[in-house]
Every structure is written in C-alpha cells, then in structure tokens.
Enzyme design. Structure first.
Site, PDB file in Angstrom:
ATOM      1  N   SER A 117       2.145   6.572  -9.551  1.00 52.11           N
ATOM      2  CA  SER A 117       0.924   6.638  -8.754  1.00 52.11           C
ATOM      3  C   SER A 117       1.140   5.791  -7.494  1.00 52.11           C
ATOM      4  CB  SER A 117      -0.267   6.143  -9.583  1.00 52.11           C
ATOM      5  OG  SER A 117      -1.463   6.225  -8.842  1.00 52.11           O
ATOM      6  N   TYR A 152      -4.610  11.109   0.227  1.00 53.00           N
ATOM      7  CA  TYR A 152      -3.517  10.579  -0.594  1.00 53.00           C
ATOM      8  C   TYR A 152      -4.108   9.922  -1.840  1.00 53.00           C
ATOM      9  CZ  TYR A 152       0.640   7.846  -1.853  1.00 53.00           C
ATOM     10  OH  TYR A 152       1.705   7.304  -2.524  1.00 53.00           O
ATOM     11  N   LYS A 206      -3.816  10.792  -5.981  1.00 54.50           N
ATOM     12  CA  LYS A 206      -3.425   9.815  -6.997  1.00 54.50           C
ATOM     13  C   LYS A 206      -4.544   9.587  -8.014  1.00 54.50           C
ATOM     14  CE  LYS A 206       0.686   9.092  -5.381  1.00 54.50           C
ATOM     15  NZ  LYS A 206       1.882   9.549  -6.139  1.00 54.50           N
TER      16      LYS A 206
END
Length: 296
Positions: A141, A155, A159
């Site tokens: 992650s 982004y 994650k």
C-alpha cells in the site's frame, strides 16, 4: 526467526519487479537463497539480475491491468517452480493532481493499476495457495493508504480500495492457512516519482500547489529501497506476521497522529452518531440494508 534453512527454496511472485521497491524485494529474496518470479512490464531492465541469479529467477512480462495475462503469468510461475510461497503485489503508478482536475482516463489508469491489478493477482494466486494450505500475500500500500492528501486523492483512493479488499481477503483465506500483510511504506528513492504523471493544473489551485511545494522542500524524507526490503524479509520470516505494518519513522508517526485526529472527531460527534441508530422491529416488506446506501 531468521533461519536460512527454513527459507531455502521459497518461491516469490513479485509484480512491478523491474524497478524501485519491487527490484529491491527481488534482490533481497535472491540473496536469501530463494527463487523469484519477477513480473514487470519491461523485462530487459532485469537482464543484469537474471545473469547473476540463473535458474532461480524467472522474469515474465506482465501488465497487471490485463486480468487474463495475470492468470496466465501465475499459471506459468506455478508450472515452472511447482508452487508459490510469497506473493508481493507491488506494481503501481502515481498520478498526481487535484481531484477536480482528473480526466476519466487518468482516474481509471490510477485505479486499474493500483487496485484492480492487485485484485487480479490476488484472485489468481489464492486458489494455488489455498490448495497448498500455505502462503503469504503481501499488499504494498502506501502512506496514501493512511489518509487522503492534496494532489494524491486518486492515489489514496486506489490504496484505500486495496486495503479494504485486503482486510476482507485476509479473513477469507486465513482458515486455509494463507496469511496476508498490508505494507504501508513511507518515501523511498524509486522510479515511482520520476515516472509519475500529472493532471492539467487549474489556476484556482495555484496557491495550494505553491504551499505544498514549500512543505515538500522542507520535510521530504526518502530512504534507500533496500531498507524496505530488509524490513519485508523480517515480516515474511515471522511466525506471526502482522495484518498491517508501516515502514519508516515518518509514516509510523503519521499513522498514530491521523488515528488520534479521527478518534477526537468521532468522540466530538458521539451524540449525533449514537442518535442516528436505534433498533426497531423490521417493517413489513422491508429487507435488511446492512448499513448500505439506498439506491432507489
């Protein structure tokens, strides 16, 4: 815990193995005497590693966004080495920009690589590990998995999705002897930043961008990828690996600070939260919503 005899012969499947953390993980595994399937978009970047590792390294071309190709790569890896022990979902891209600025193509590219790519690999390897009754899936992650920050909203979204899926997957595969660890690394000197893409900036966010640039210049902390590789070896060598672990002092401190902030906010709104729920008998004709959204 660090028994070379026990580790000898393990087989790793690592995505995004051509650069940065992925390459460091592959190198560390090979140095430990293990075997590695290194999946990468560009195989030539691993020619030097292949020359040194010989038959212990299998390099496969792979675009993790291609689900069929992922399943084919995993099948090739199993036929080549006979089994899999450690699967590292490391492949990822970084598209930076304010949420408002993202085009559909940019948003899809971010999610399809970082989330769906890891999902396809997980789906492909779980039947293998489940049949073996053993194995360890490592989901790489990010600090972006701890919280959302300006310019990294999509982004972080990728994650957050990865971590939510992985927490569920960990509970699903545990009865079959398969372990899962979510790794949240801080900053490392990798090609992720050099290869990152940017949205077309809107003038409205120019002051915020300037402020962020000043903060980055003062507070940026990046480390050598080998340190993350050393930490990962300790995790996979453990008899009791964690579900979630952070790599780096900065991200460690941030994890605690963000958690404290959330706890303070939850506590401050406790009355409202508790008043929003009160059990009643099921109305005639109703179905249990399970806390989901009403889509009507």
């Amino acid at each position: 815990m660090d028994d070379p005899t026990r580790r000898s012969g393990r087989v790793w499947f690592i995505t995004g193995a051509g650069r940065g953390l992925g390459r460091a993980f592959a190198q560390s595994a090979l140095d430990a005497g293990d075997h590695v399937v290194a999946a990468t978009r560009t195989t030539a970047v691993l020619d030097d590693l292949a020359a040194r590792a010989g038959e212990r390294l299998l390099v496969l071309p792979l675009d993790v966004t291609d689900r069929e190709a992922v399943f084919t790569a995993v099948d090739t890896a199993v036929r080549h080495f006979g089994h899999l022990d450690i699967v590292v979902n490391n492949a990822g891209i970084l598209v930076v920009g304010m949420v408002e600025e993202f085009t559909e193509a940019e948003a899809r590219a971010q999610l399809e690589t970082n989330f769906l790519g890891a999902l396809w690999v997980s789906q492909a390897v779980v039947p293998v590990l489940r049949a073996q009754g053993s194995g360890h899936i490592v989901q790489i992650s990010s600090i972006g998995g701890l919280g959302g920050f300006p310019t990294t909203g999509l982004y972080s979204a990728s994650k957050f999705a990865l971590e939510g899926m992985s927490e569920a997957l960990a509970m699903e595969v545990a009865p079959h002897g398969v372990r899962l660890t979510i790794v949240q690394p801080g900053g490392y000197w990798t090609d992720l930043y050099r290869g990152m893409r940017s949205t077309t900036p809107l003038e409205a966010y120019a002051p915020l961008r300037a402020e962020l640039a000043d903060q980055l210049a003062e507070n940026s902390v990046d480390s050598q990828p080998r340190l993350a590789a050393e930490a990962l070896m300790k995790v996979v060598d453990s008899d009791d690996p964690p579900l979630r672990v952070v790599f780096g002092s900065m991200v460690y401190d941030l994890a605690f600070e963000l958690t404290r902030q959330r706890m303070r906010t939850w506590a401050g709104w406790e009355d409202v939260s508790r008043a929003a729920e009160h059990a009643v008998p099921e109305p005639v004709g109703a179905s249990h919503a399970g806390g989901g959204q009403d889509t009507t």
